[in-house]
Design a protein around this motif. Structure first.
Motif, PDB file in Angstrom:
ATOM      1  N   ARG A   1     -16.615 -24.558  56.433  1.00 49.20           N
ATOM      2  CA  ARG A   1     -15.867 -24.354  57.296  1.00 49.20           C
ATOM      3  C   ARG A   1     -14.222 -24.566  56.752  1.00 49.20           C
ATOM      4  NH1 ARG A   1     -15.612 -26.703  61.887  1.00 49.20           N
ATOM      5  NH2 ARG A   1     -17.914 -26.828  62.008  1.00 49.20           N
ATOM      6  N   VAL A   2     -13.197 -24.109  57.550  1.00 44.91           N
ATOM      7  CA  VAL A   2     -11.711 -24.304  57.391  1.00 44.91           C
ATOM      8  C   VAL A   2     -11.305 -24.775  58.601  1.00 44.91           C
ATOM      9  CG1 VAL A   2      -9.405 -23.275  56.913  1.00 44.91           C
ATOM     10  CG2 VAL A   2     -11.648 -22.395  55.392  1.00 44.91           C
ATOM     11  N   GLY A   3     -11.067 -26.115  58.854  1.00 46.59           N
ATOM     12  CA  GLY A   3     -10.848 -26.564  60.116  1.00 46.59           C
ATOM     13  C   GLY A   3     -11.933 -26.085  61.036  1.00 46.59           C
ATOM     14  N   PRO A   4     -11.599 -25.448  62.073  1.00 46.12           N
ATOM     15  CA  PRO A   4     -12.647 -25.074  63.160  1.00 46.12           C
ATOM     16  C   PRO A   4     -13.399 -23.653  62.523  1.00 46.12           C
ATOM     17  CG  PRO A   4     -10.616 -24.674  64.186  1.00 46.12           C
ATOM     18  CD  PRO A   4     -10.603 -25.284  62.745  1.00 46.12           C
ATOM     19  N   ILE A   5     -12.902 -23.196  61.657  1.00 44.75           N
ATOM     20  CA  ILE A   5     -13.600 -21.687  61.504  1.00 44.75           C
ATOM     21  C   ILE A   5     -14.856 -22.110  60.668  1.00 44.75           C
ATOM     22  CG2 ILE A   5     -12.959 -19.302  60.286  1.00 44.75           C
ATOM     23  CD1 ILE A   5      -9.991 -20.330  60.785  1.00 44.75           C
ATOM     24  N   THR A   6     -15.898 -21.385  60.919  1.00 45.90           N
ATOM     25  CA  THR A   6     -17.108 -21.619  60.313  1.00 45.90           C
ATOM     26  C   THR A   6     -17.835 -20.164  59.877  1.00 45.90           C
ATOM     27  OG1 THR A   6     -18.395 -21.477  62.518  1.00 45.90           O
ATOM     28  CG2 THR A   6     -17.615 -23.415  61.821  1.00 45.90           C
ATOM     29  N   ARG A   7     -19.078 -20.242  59.436  1.00 50.06           N
ATOM     30  CA  ARG A   7     -19.578 -18.853  59.036  1.00 50.06           C
ATOM     31  C   ARG A   7     -19.933 -17.917  60.067  1.00 50.06           C
ATOM     32  NH1 ARG A   7     -23.959 -22.896  56.164  1.00 50.06           N
ATOM     33  NH2 ARG A   7     -23.029 -23.343  54.120  1.00 50.06           N
ATOM     34  N   THR A   8     -20.033 -18.530  61.285  1.00 51.13           N
ATOM     35  CA  THR A   8     -20.284 -17.799  62.358  1.00 51.13           C
ATOM     36  C   THR A   8     -19.191 -17.372  63.349  1.00 51.13           C
ATOM     37  OG1 THR A   8     -21.003 -19.761  63.763  1.00 51.13           O
ATOM     38  CG2 THR A   8     -22.583 -18.741  62.611  1.00 51.13           C
ATOM     39  N   THR A   9     -18.078 -17.930  62.899  1.00 51.90           N
ATOM     40  CA  THR A   9     -16.781 -17.428  63.723  1.00 51.90           C
ATOM     41  C   THR A   9     -16.504 -15.777  63.742  1.00 51.90           C
ATOM     42  OG1 THR A   9     -15.646 -19.626  63.040  1.00 51.90           O
ATOM     43  CG2 THR A   9     -14.293 -17.519  63.938  1.00 51.90           C
ATOM     44  N   THR A  10     -16.176 -15.536  65.123  1.00 48.52           N
ATOM     45  CA  THR A  10     -15.973 -13.856  65.164  1.00 48.52           C
ATOM     46  C   THR A  10     -14.535 -13.746  65.464  1.00 48.52           C
ATOM     47  OG1 THR A  10     -16.289 -14.029  67.579  1.00 48.52           O
ATOM     48  CG2 THR A  10     -18.308 -13.456  65.886  1.00 48.52           C
ATOM     49  N   LYS A  11     -14.060 -12.434  65.603  1.00 48.97           N
ATOM     50  CA  LYS A  11     -12.595 -12.142  65.953  1.00 48.97           C
ATOM     51  C   LYS A  11     -12.423 -12.699  67.422  1.00 48.97           C
ATOM     52  CE  LYS A  11      -8.729 -10.343  66.579  1.00 48.97           C
ATOM     53  NZ  LYS A  11      -8.518  -8.770  66.677  1.00 48.97           N
ATOM     54  N   GLN A  12     -13.584 -12.551  68.226  1.00 50.63           N
ATOM     55  CA  GLN A  12     -13.170 -13.015  69.646  1.00 50.63           C
ATOM     56  C   GLN A  12     -13.156 -14.435  69.843  1.00 50.63           C
ATOM     57  OE1 GLN A  12     -12.535 -11.253  72.373  1.00 50.63           O
ATOM     58  NE2 GLN A  12     -12.491  -9.704  70.939  1.00 50.63           N
ATOM     59  N   ASP A  13     -13.764 -15.411  68.717  1.00 50.46           N
ATOM     60  CA  ASP A  13     -13.614 -16.679  68.795  1.00 50.46           C
ATOM     61  C   ASP A  13     -11.981 -17.050  68.455  1.00 50.46           C
ATOM     62  OD1 ASP A  13     -16.257 -17.251  69.474  1.00 50.46           O
ATOM     63  OD2 ASP A  13     -16.965 -17.101  67.193  1.00 50.46           O
ATOM     64  N   LEU A  14     -11.410 -16.062  67.528  1.00 47.77           N
ATOM     65  CA  LEU A  14     -10.298 -16.301  66.768  1.00 47.77           C
ATOM     66  C   LEU A  14      -9.236 -16.148  68.183  1.00 47.77           C
ATOM     67  CD1 LEU A  14     -10.083 -14.532  63.458  1.00 47.77           C
ATOM     68  CD2 LEU A  14     -10.495 -16.925  63.954  1.00 47.77           C
ATOM     69  N   VAL A  15      -9.420 -15.398  68.769  1.00 44.04           N
ATOM     70  CA  VAL A  15      -8.613 -15.091  70.059  1.00 44.04           C
ATOM     71  C   VAL A  15      -8.591 -16.311  71.034  1.00 44.04           C
ATOM     72  CG1 VAL A  15      -8.246 -13.847  72.335  1.00 44.04           C
ATOM     73  CG2 VAL A  15      -8.801 -12.597  70.084  1.00 44.04           C
ATOM     74  N   LYS A  16      -9.793 -16.952  71.168  1.00 47.10           N
ATOM     75  CA  LYS A  16      -9.914 -18.010  71.851  1.00 47.10           C
ATOM     76  C   LYS A  16      -9.274 -19.352  71.421  1.00 47.10           C
ATOM     77  CE  LYS A  16     -14.486 -16.672  74.050  1.00 47.10           C
ATOM     78  NZ  LYS A  16     -15.809 -16.797  73.875  1.00 47.10           N
ATOM     79  N   LEU A  17      -9.320 -19.330  70.055  1.00 49.38           N
ATOM     80  CA  LEU A  17      -8.802 -20.409  69.388  1.00 49.38           C
ATOM     81  C   LEU A  17      -7.313 -20.439  69.153  1.00 49.38           C
ATOM     82  CD1 LEU A  17     -11.314 -20.763  66.432  1.00 49.38           C
ATOM     83  CD2 LEU A  17     -11.154 -22.499  68.300  1.00 49.38           C
ATOM     84  N   PHE A  18      -6.871 -19.217  68.872  1.00 51.54           N
ATOM     85  CA  PHE A  18      -5.272 -19.220  68.618  1.00 51.54           C
ATOM     86  C   PHE A  18      -4.569 -18.479  69.436  1.00 51.54           C
ATOM     87  CE2 PHE A  18      -7.835 -19.470  64.671  1.00 51.54           C
ATOM     88  CZ  PHE A  18      -7.649 -20.752  64.152  1.00 51.54           C
TER      89      PHE A  18
END
Length: 225
Positions: A53-70
């Motif tokens: 991981r890098v912070g909360p970004i993991t092997r299963t993080t998607t672009k949609q997850d990024l939208v929710k996070l940031f």
């Protein structure tokens, strides 16, 4: 150095940071302490765990997850070239303040599986305290005496982790150093002595005047994709 082009070509994408573009709202005291604490942890999590991981970004993080996070306004999709201009990769830039920005490289154009995370800002650190800007002398304290590629080519300054105390990160973490911007002009002989497609010891005397620091970190999340 253009890290998008100089990134090790097929090194797989890194775990995405866990930051939220939305502020942590102060909710009623009775029920919202856990929510506020959780949100605060997300906003301050700048830990790199190689291969995971890098912070909360993991092997299963998607672009949609990024939208929710940031938040979508902090994201910019792009396409980058591989090393030596070979191949192209879908990527998403995450623009954050306080040295927390980064770039996620995806396994394909669906942007649903990260290969690696790179272009990490100075806020990101491993458990050993290694981050962009770490000096060569400090790296030697943490890694021991190690080998690295010479400067001034696509893989220039890449540390060979299998020759270091952090060999367990081999294939999970890529560290690359470079000289100070004016080192070539000021110390031309030393610069030339540690340049090119060869390996050198980190204790080589020619590194000393060049102002060597860590300039690039790539965290591999899904190798071989």
């Amino acid at each position: 150095m253009n890290s998008s082009i100089k990134g090790i070509a097929t090194a797989t994408l890194a775990l995405l940071l866990n930051y939220s573009a939305n502020p942590a709202f102060a909710l009623p005291q009775k029920i919202n302490h856990p929510i506020t604490v959780a949100k605060s942890q997300l906003l301050t999590n700048t830990l790199i765990v190689p291969g995971e991981r890098v912070g909360p970004i993991t092997r299963t993080t998607t672009k949609q997850d990024l939208v929710k996070l940031f938040g979508a306004s902090h994201l910019v999709d792009k396409t980058i070239s591989g090393a030596e201009g070979i191949g192209s990769f879908a990527a998403t830039q995450v623009n954050l303040n306080q040295g927390r920005s980064l770039l996620i490289v995806w396994s394909d154009n669906t942007r649903t599986k990260p290969l690696d995370v790179r272009n990490l800002g100075s806020a990101w650190k491993t458990r050993e305290g290694i981050g962009v800007g770490t000096s060569l002398s400090e790296l030697r304290k943490k890694l021991g005496n190690f080998k690295l590629y010479g400067l001034a080519w696509d893989y220039g300054g890449t540390i060979l982790l299998d020759s270091s105390k952090l060999s367990r990160y081999q294939g999970k973490l890529i560290l690359r150093v470079d000289a100070a911007p004016n080192a070539y002009e000021k110390f031309a002989n030393d610069y030339q002595a540690v340049s090119g497609d060869s390996t050198f010891s980190s204790s080589d005397r020619h590194w000393k005047p060049l102002g060597i620091t860590l300039t690039e970190i790539i965290v591999v999340l899904n190798p071989g994709e």
